[in-house]
Design an enzyme around this catalytic site. Sequence first.
Site, PDB file in Angstrom:
ATOM      1  N   GLU A 199      -9.427  13.049   7.753  1.00 33.98           N
ATOM      2  CA  GLU A 199      -9.241  14.289   7.006  1.00 33.98           C
ATOM      3  C   GLU A 199     -10.548  15.078   6.901  1.00 33.98           C
ATOM      4  O   GLU A 199     -10.571  16.284   7.074  1.00 33.98           O
ATOM      5  CB  GLU A 199      -8.717  13.972   5.602  1.00 33.98           C
ATOM      6  CG  GLU A 199      -7.320  13.390   5.570  1.00 33.98           C
ATOM      7  CD  GLU A 199      -6.972  12.878   4.177  1.00 33.98           C
ATOM      8  OE1 GLU A 199      -6.435  13.658   3.374  1.00 33.98           O
ATOM      9  OE2 GLU A 199      -7.272  11.697   3.897  1.00 33.98           O
ATOM     10  N   GLN A 244      -3.251   2.855  15.330  1.00 33.07           N
ATOM     11  CA  GLN A 244      -2.171   3.229  14.418  1.00 33.07           C
ATOM     12  C   GLN A 244      -1.245   4.287  15.030  1.00 33.07           C
ATOM     13  O   GLN A 244      -0.016   4.173  14.968  1.00 33.07           O
ATOM     14  CB  GLN A 244      -2.788   3.748  13.116  1.00 33.07           C
ATOM     15  CG  GLN A 244      -1.804   4.119  12.029  1.00 33.07           C
ATOM     16  CD  GLN A 244      -2.485   4.757  10.803  1.00 33.07           C
ATOM     17  OE1 GLN A 244      -3.715   4.835  10.740  1.00 33.07           O
ATOM     18  NE2 GLN A 244      -1.691   5.201   9.847  1.00 33.07           N
ATOM     19  N   ARG A 293      -7.404   4.625  13.738  1.00 33.44           N
ATOM     20  CA  ARG A 293      -6.418   5.710  13.899  1.00 33.44           C
ATOM     21  C   ARG A 293      -5.759   5.713  15.256  1.00 33.44           C
ATOM     22  O   ARG A 293      -4.595   6.132  15.404  1.00 33.44           O
ATOM     23  CB  ARG A 293      -7.098   7.065  13.656  1.00 33.44           C
ATOM     24  CG  ARG A 293      -7.699   7.226  12.277  1.00 33.44           C
ATOM     25  CD  ARG A 293      -6.655   7.087  11.194  1.00 33.44           C
ATOM     26  NE  ARG A 293      -7.281   7.235   9.871  1.00 33.44           N
ATOM     27  CZ  ARG A 293      -6.647   7.001   8.733  1.00 33.44           C
ATOM     28  NH1 ARG A 293      -5.391   6.596   8.731  1.00 33.44           N
ATOM     29  NH2 ARG A 293      -7.267   7.155   7.587  1.00 33.44           N
ATOM     30  N   GLU A 309     -10.491   4.366   4.223  1.00 37.18           N
ATOM     31  CA  GLU A 309      -9.619   5.064   3.277  1.00 37.18           C
ATOM     32  C   GLU A 309     -10.032   4.692   1.859  1.00 37.18           C
ATOM     33  O   GLU A 309     -10.072   3.504   1.511  1.00 37.18           O
ATOM     34  CB  GLU A 309      -8.130   4.722   3.515  1.00 37.18           C
ATOM     35  CG  GLU A 309      -7.581   5.411   4.764  1.00 37.18           C
ATOM     36  CD  GLU A 309      -6.058   5.339   4.919  1.00 37.18           C
ATOM     37  OE1 GLU A 309      -5.508   6.175   5.660  1.00 37.18           O
ATOM     38  OE2 GLU A 309      -5.426   4.457   4.300  1.00 37.18           O
ATOM     39  N   LYS A 350      -4.153  -1.370  10.740  1.00 37.50           N
ATOM     40  CA  LYS A 350      -4.671  -1.583   9.399  1.00 37.50           C
ATOM     41  C   LYS A 350      -4.823  -3.073   9.045  1.00 37.50           C
ATOM     42  O   LYS A 350      -5.517  -3.387   8.085  1.00 37.50           O
ATOM     43  CB  LYS A 350      -3.765  -0.927   8.352  1.00 37.50           C
ATOM     44  CG  LYS A 350      -3.827   0.607   8.380  1.00 37.50           C
ATOM     45  CD  LYS A 350      -2.831   1.225   7.447  1.00 37.50           C
ATOM     46  CE  LYS A 350      -2.932   2.750   7.380  1.00 37.50           C
ATOM     47  NZ  LYS A 350      -4.024   3.220   6.519  1.00 37.50           N
ATOM     48  N   HIS A 377      -3.441  14.054   0.736  1.00 41.94           N
ATOM     49  CA  HIS A 377      -3.595  13.123   1.858  1.00 41.94           C
ATOM     50  C   HIS A 377      -2.337  13.115   2.725  1.00 41.94           C
ATOM     51  O   HIS A 377      -2.420  13.181   3.955  1.00 41.94           O
ATOM     52  CB  HIS A 377      -3.900  11.717   1.342  1.00 41.94           C
ATOM     53  CG  HIS A 377      -3.880  10.664   2.422  1.00 41.94           C
ATOM     54  ND1 HIS A 377      -4.883  10.552   3.357  1.00 41.94           N
ATOM     55  CD2 HIS A 377      -2.968   9.690   2.722  1.00 41.94           C
ATOM     56  CE1 HIS A 377      -4.600   9.552   4.186  1.00 41.94           C
ATOM     57  NE2 HIS A 377      -3.440   9.016   3.819  1.00 41.94           N
ATOM     58  N   ASP A 426       0.843  -1.184   0.000  1.00 44.73           N
ATOM     59  CA  ASP A 426       0.000   0.000   0.000  1.00 44.73           C
ATOM     60  C   ASP A 426       0.888   1.247   0.000  1.00 44.73           C
ATOM     61  O   ASP A 426       2.038   1.192   0.434  1.00 44.73           O
ATOM     62  CB  ASP A 426      -0.904  -0.016   1.230  1.00 44.73           C
ATOM     63  CG  ASP A 426      -2.101   0.906   1.046  1.00 44.73           C
ATOM     64  OD1 ASP A 426      -2.352   1.360  -0.087  1.00 44.73           O
ATOM     65  OD2 ASP A 426      -2.785   1.175   2.041  1.00 44.73           O
ATOM     66  N   THR A 473      -9.247  -5.234   4.900  1.00 45.17           N
ATOM     67  CA  THR A 473      -9.107  -4.406   3.704  1.00 45.17           C
ATOM     68  C   THR A 473     -10.164  -4.915   2.726  1.00 45.17           C
ATOM     69  O   THR A 473     -10.140  -6.096   2.369  1.00 45.17           O
ATOM     70  CB  THR A 473      -7.702  -4.557   3.088  1.00 45.17           C
ATOM     71  OG1 THR A 473      -6.719  -4.227   4.076  1.00 45.17           O
ATOM     72  CG2 THR A 473      -7.522  -3.655   1.872  1.00 45.17           C
ATOM     73  N   GLU A 480      -9.356   4.125  -1.763  1.00 38.87           N
ATOM     74  CA  GLU A 480      -8.181   3.816  -2.571  1.00 38.87           C
ATOM     75  C   GLU A 480      -8.577   3.044  -3.829  1.00 38.87           C
ATOM     76  O   GLU A 480      -9.687   2.515  -3.924  1.00 38.87           O
ATOM     77  CB  GLU A 480      -7.181   2.952  -1.788  1.00 38.87           C
ATOM     78  CG  GLU A 480      -6.663   3.590  -0.511  1.00 38.87           C
ATOM     79  CD  GLU A 480      -5.406   2.920   0.018  1.00 38.87           C
ATOM     80  OE1 GLU A 480      -4.712   2.229  -0.767  1.00 38.87           O
ATOM     81  OE2 GLU A 480      -5.109   3.100   1.207  1.00 38.87           O
ATOM     82  N   ASP A 511      -9.081   0.757   2.666  1.00 36.04           N
ATOM     83  CA  ASP A 511      -8.021   0.419   3.624  1.00 36.04           C
ATOM     84  C   ASP A 511      -8.484   0.883   5.015  1.00 36.04           C
ATOM     85  O   ASP A 511      -8.008   1.890   5.541  1.00 36.04           O
ATOM     86  CB  ASP A 511      -6.734   1.136   3.192  1.00 36.04           C
ATOM     87  CG  ASP A 511      -5.586   0.907   4.150  1.00 36.04           C
ATOM     88  OD1 ASP A 511      -5.560  -0.141   4.810  1.00 36.04           O
ATOM     89  OD2 ASP A 511      -4.722   1.799   4.233  1.00 36.04           O
TER      90      ASP A 511
END
Lengths: 409, 409
Positions: free
Chosen positions: B346, B228, B225, B190, B241, B125, B118, B245, B192, B221
Amino acid sequence: VTTWVPVPAGSDFPVENLPFGIVRPAADAPPRLALRIGDHVVDLAELAGVGMLDVPAGRMTAPSLNALAADGVGPAARIRAQVAELLTSTPDARIEAALRPIDRVQCELPVRPGDYVDHYSSLEHATNLGRLLRPGGEPLLPNWRRLPVGYHGRCGSIVVSGTDVARPDGLLPCESGEPALGPSRALDLELEVGFVVGRAGARLAPDDADEHVFGAVLLNDWSARDIQAYEYQPLGPNLGKSFATTVSPWVVTLDALRPYLVPPPPQDPEPDPYLRAERPWALDLQLEIWLNGERVSATNFRTMYWTFAQQLAHMTVNGAVARPGDLIGSGTVSGPARAERGSLIELTWQGADPLTLADGSHRAFLLDGDTVALHGWCGGAPPRPRIGFGAAVGTIVPAIPRARPIHDR
Amino acid sequence: VTTWVPVPAGSDFPVENLPFGIVRPAADAPPRLALRIGDHVVDLAELAGVGMLDVPAGRMTAPSLNALAADGVGPAARIRAQVAELLTSTPDARIEAALRPIDRVQCELPVRPGDYVDHYSSLEHATNLGRLLRPGGEPLLPNWRRLPVGYHGRCGSIVVSGTDVARPDGLLPCESGEPALGPSRALDLELEVGFVVGRAGARLAPDDADEHVFGAVLLNDWSARDIQAYEYQPLGPNLGKSFATTVSPWVVTLDALRPYLVPPPPQDPEPDPYLRAERPWALDLQLEIWLNGERVSATNFRTMYWTFAQQLAHMTVNGAVARPGDLIGSGTVSGPARAERGSLIELTWQGADPLTLADGSHRAFLLDGDTVALHGWCGGAPPRPRIGFGAAVGTIVPAIPRARPIHDR
């Protein structure tokens, strides 16, 4: 325990060990499961084919140990017990026909990991690397004593002992300012132990290692320190390690290692309950690094701060499934003394204090042509049998020229 | 181009698309390859079985597209061309028998990646995350504009659209000081795009994507948070993570996407020659995030700083082999405007500015019961056909209670 198969004195593979591997008797023969004994292998497909093993021969013809590992500890233990019985009873022509000298077979990669998680679990290694890579800061980050820090490595680059390792290209920082692609100038080794997952599981406790770890191999996590240093923030190592990882061909079963499980060093602070074990999961395993036939480091795996059982629990605590054949890298094994460090960056303090070899040459990092061999064994002082791993060997070959001219517009 | 199969207006799957997937017509039926057309699938095993497809039926019965991808672009292109011909000529009972309504089949994971890398390739981002996670510092680290920063993700946690996502447990920092195990309180998505490797290769140039990229899927993904943030230094994301997925079930071929390849944004500084391409590798792909049936973000993939072709070249520059079925995650796709951001951290600026949904509820991060759907399509304004991806959908379910009492000594 004595066997009628000749086992050289000091062999890593007495009849008490009987590790599993994958061999081919000829380049065009299908791969099959085997057990190692002394300087021979027992071809399990052959043995099952003549009815001397209580498993279908088809199950013993496979490109990896993954399916056997998936079945959990029972079937593998029964195979080892049956073969041990055969090798310690009266010799039989059908068994002798299944014995092949090790130098007459090709050893293959024993497992096909679906995921490979590597760790950073030696207190001395993490402290040394923290000092070298983040000078002036606290060498250990706040999470280090709370959880076994790890990351996913590249499965497709895992190779069996004996495979040459081409010096990797990567983007290297340059004194003139512009980083540029070039062969690594800081190619290193890392002395590790790899644990192979057996039966699948998620949300495992450390003591579940008993049922979910199939066995162990030696593992060299080759590392290009210059590529790694430039790339690794903020998402961790990638190209600096993804070019090659060498494993030894014989998976030593947890059953064979069990007599050498010992209590781990104390952990301070005490970890969260999900990382606590009832039983001892450190392993009294002597490890050595040899460079061009000369021993350059010797340490013991029992000094690791985090055990493989804790790594297994951590890896699966979020619901991730550990699958059969998955590989858990211990992280580099470094003891407190200089001569116990598990990588050249530590042994030479990033080249500041190079090794001097017997031929008078110096090493900061690996040169083309260098051969690295990792060795490891438990026990060996009578009456305790030597449960050895054989070697994880790799020779550095020059960077491969790019197949095409690089486009330069 | 018109087909006799009914294709609803605005469908992601006109006859120009024909993406590949793996379906089962019944839970106990063997998985087989299929192409999607409108609200139907073409069962390729069935079609080959009645001699309407110029491939052995056995090759179309497989648990994944990996083997087809390994053959490179030719065989897949021939299958799509043959089926397109059949679907636009006179209907035939044998073809109709191979058509199955999409709601009568079970879609499976289309590929089994041997490795999943990834990335972090959207300038917006990376800048946003840098500001949020390393406040006060330079948001972009020095390497970011020099190479496509990436890391290896967990293959075993990749699931097909429609699979529920259990809230992961992890070690969470706590105001009282001691981190403790608990369900994530900052569960995020996320947005992607995932690229599937076709023919194997190493040391590839970006323009080799033409021959070595099989196609693309949408990819969520999922990211915890809080887990992480605590774990990720210095070796990158791991448990935050590795729990899940989600990918969409249909691999849209590079052939179908080719008309929508466009020049990427300018790169400053110009990258090293190994990352330069002759041809355009950005993709004019409209992307949307829907939360509980409400669109919360919309952006375009063409804004990505690093292209998938550059990611492929970087990933293999050190000699690592990209293998058929491997997955290359683009990294989160965020545009410059707030409404174009590709993750909740975000969109809500780490919860400081929550989203207000149509039902009046607020979201900083995902709640149990929330359903996230990613959508994406190229074209769609006549005369350009809509080449769509369908959806990558997942619903959050509560953290799973641990199966055993945690040992607490």
